[in-house]
Design an enzyme around this catalytic site. Structure first.
Site, PDB file in Angstrom:
ATOM      1  CD  GLU A 288      -6.099 -67.529  70.471  1.00 39.58           C
ATOM      2  OE1 GLU A 288      -5.624 -68.593  70.935  1.00 39.58           O
ATOM      3  OE2 GLU A 288      -5.867 -67.139  69.324  1.00 39.58           O
TER       4      GLU A 288
ATOM      5  CG  HIS B 158      -4.984 -71.087  68.228  1.00 37.38           C
ATOM      6  ND1 HIS B 158      -4.429 -70.125  69.042  1.00 37.38           N
ATOM      7  CD2 HIS B 158      -3.945 -71.634  67.552  1.00 37.38           C
ATOM      8  CE1 HIS B 158      -3.122 -70.099  68.863  1.00 37.38           C
ATOM      9  NE2 HIS B 158      -2.803 -71.013  67.965  1.00 37.38           N
TER      10      HIS B 158
END
Length: 528
Positions: free
Chosen positions: A263, A281
């Site tokens: 990420e 997220h």
């Protein structure tokens, strides 16, 4: 003089008000966290620092934080704080582990519905003017089996919601007691059983060595054809490439992911598949969750600065400054004894019995018990700490028993941690010598004398000639240098143990060769 707190990230104004109402001077500079040099310049003026994720608390900043007593992180992860440096500086680091729970659980349920009814793809198609009514044939969730991997704080909320949706809920969690499962209305199962039965699988476990790729290619192959998989917990729990292959072959009907192995996820094997739903997220991204964690961190920091009370500290138990020097080596001992037991235990833990003998029995044993339980649970639950450990154990129905008594043996102070499961009872004892270093002195009734080391091999074997030579030779052939070698046995020719400290990590193939030696019953690599 009133304590001063700096808020260097965007935090709710309600948190600012809590500090003011409690008589704490507060300096609200929500963009300061992005300017490391400026933060380092002024941090020396404050007793507390309240942050979210944008502020990075580095050793350089801590070096200049001469007044700082506490750092409060509004949220769970404290990756942006250098914990060893904060601990060395005597700064308490707190987080807010439960403020995001409902929001994350609701996101998982939302993702399940999005997946079941293909909502994102249907929305895109409809807004493009296509009206493909026959293309999007969904499935009901009612009466389907929801498999939950990890039934802790967030997983149990998902379980309750699943029961409310009239789903059949099954859960895999080694720390979930049968009683707790009954309370939640879920059936506790083994992982293979969950994989074979679940129509939807949702993950709610931290990322540890034991849970990494828990949905591996091998485990994905064990799932029911047409399963749908949801991950709003941590990237890395699922082998993303293997999942993509299972989606392409139509073995897996769909996947919904909020978290990814890398990420920010600008590219990922799952992207572009028509039956995949992805969000960036967003698990904790609601107004309520952000408000909750902000209020919680303000209350916790205020309590500590005004009364010395410690809640949700990730680097120290709740003990006073006067108790700390005497207690510190025993906290380390208790945590390492717990970790030893935790790394050897694969089945459900029913009871943990901790006995404190001699001088240590007069110390603050609650803090020591918290440390032992944290060490015990951490191999499976990486985010557990000495403060949260007793609560986490209680949630999972693990009974913690403490006994204190006068010294009865050769040691001024002795701590014994006994772990009881359905199939075994294992006891490990340790002490702290005058040098202040923790040592193991007894394992399963066999006397041994060994210091803890970062990397160790623990072997149980038959006490027969030739074992030590073969074992040491095998390590030598593998290029593993032996630092210390401790041995013990119950009687001549009976059960024996070897506890060996080695330089560097132990490769799996080496451990396999050790287990294959004729006299060996079991071998484990341990990390401390």
């Amino acid at each position: 003089m009133a304590p001063r707190v700096l808020i260097s990230d965007k935090l709710s104004p309600a948190a600012v008000q809590i500090f003011k109402d409690r008589g704490i001077e507060v300096d609200f500079q929500p963009d300061l966290g992005k300017d490391k040099d400026r933060l380092a310049e002024i941090i020396g003026q404050y007793d507390g620092l309240a942050i979210r994720s944008a502020t990075k608390v580095t050793p350089k900043i801590l070096q200049k934080a001469d007044r700082l007593k506490v750092i409060g992180r509004a949220g769970i992860g404290v990756d942006n704080v250098d914990l060893p440096a904060a601990t060395a500086k005597g700064v308490i680091v707190m987080n807010t582990p439960f403020g995001n729970s409902i929001t994350t659980a609701e996101h998982a349920i939302a993702m399940m519905f999005a997946l079941a009814r293909e909502i994102p793809a249907a929305d895109a198609s409809t807004q493009a003017g296509k009206w493909e009514k026959n293309r999007f044939m969904g499935v009901e969730v009612t009466a389907k089996t929801l498999g939950i991997i990890g039934c802790g704080n967030i997983g149990s909320i998902v379980a309750e919601r699943g029961v409310g949706l009239k789903m059949k809920v099954i859960a895999f969690d080694p720390f979930l007691s049968v009683e707790r499962a009954l309370d939640l209305g879920v059936e506790k199962v083994e992982l293979d059983d969950l994989l074979a039965r679940a129509d939807f699988i949702t993950l709610h476990t931290p990322l540890t060595e034991k849970t990494k790729n828990i949905l591996s290619a091998q485990n994905i192959a064990k799932t029911k054809k047409g399963v749908r998989i949801i991950n709003c917990a941590r990237g890395g729990l699922v082998d993303e490439a293997a999942l993509r292959a299972a989606l392409d072959s139509k073995h897996v009907a769909g996947a919904a992911f909020d978290v990814f192995a890398v990420e920010p996820a600008e590219q990922n094997p799952l992207f572009g598949h028509p039956n995949v739903v992805c969000t960036p997220h967003l698990g904790a991204a609601t107004n309520e969750a952000q408000e909750n964690v902000a209020l919680q961190v303000a209350e916790q920091m205020s309590d500590y600065l005004l009364t010395g009370a410690i809640s949700n500290a990730v680097n120290f138990p709740s003990i006073t400054a006067e108790e700390a020097p005497k207690l510190k080596p025993f906290i380390e001992l208790a945590e390492k004894l717990g970790s030893f037991a935790g790394q050897l235990t694969d089945t459900d833990i029913k009871t943990v019995h901790i006995v404190y003998e001699g001088a240590v029995a007069d110390q603050k044993v609650k803090a020591l018990t918290s440390a032992a339980v944290a060490g015990l649970l951490r191999p499976m639950l990486s985010e557990v700490n000495v403060v949260s450990a007793p609560t986490v154990a209680k949630e999972r129905g693990i009974v913690i028993e403490e006994t204190t008594r006068a010294a009865t043996g050769d040691y001024d102070s002795l701590i014994t941690v006994t772990v009881v499961t359905d199939t075994l009872e294992r006891a490990i004892s340790g002490t702290v010598f005058a040098d202040g270093r923790p040592r193991i002195v007894n394992i399963k009734g066999i006397n041994v004398d060994a210091e803890f080391a970062p990397s160790m091999i623990y072997v149980t074997n038959e006490d027969k000639p030739g074992f030590i030579g073969r074992f040491a030779g095998l390590l030598g052939d593998a290029g593993l240098n032996i630092a210390t070698f401790a041995l013990g046995r119950d009687h001549l020719g009976g059960d024996a143990i070897a506890l060996v400290a080695v330089d560097g990590t132990v490769p799996a193939e080496v451990l396999g060769k050790v287990q294959a030696l004729p006299q060996v019953k079991a071998a484990r690599a341990l990390v401390f």
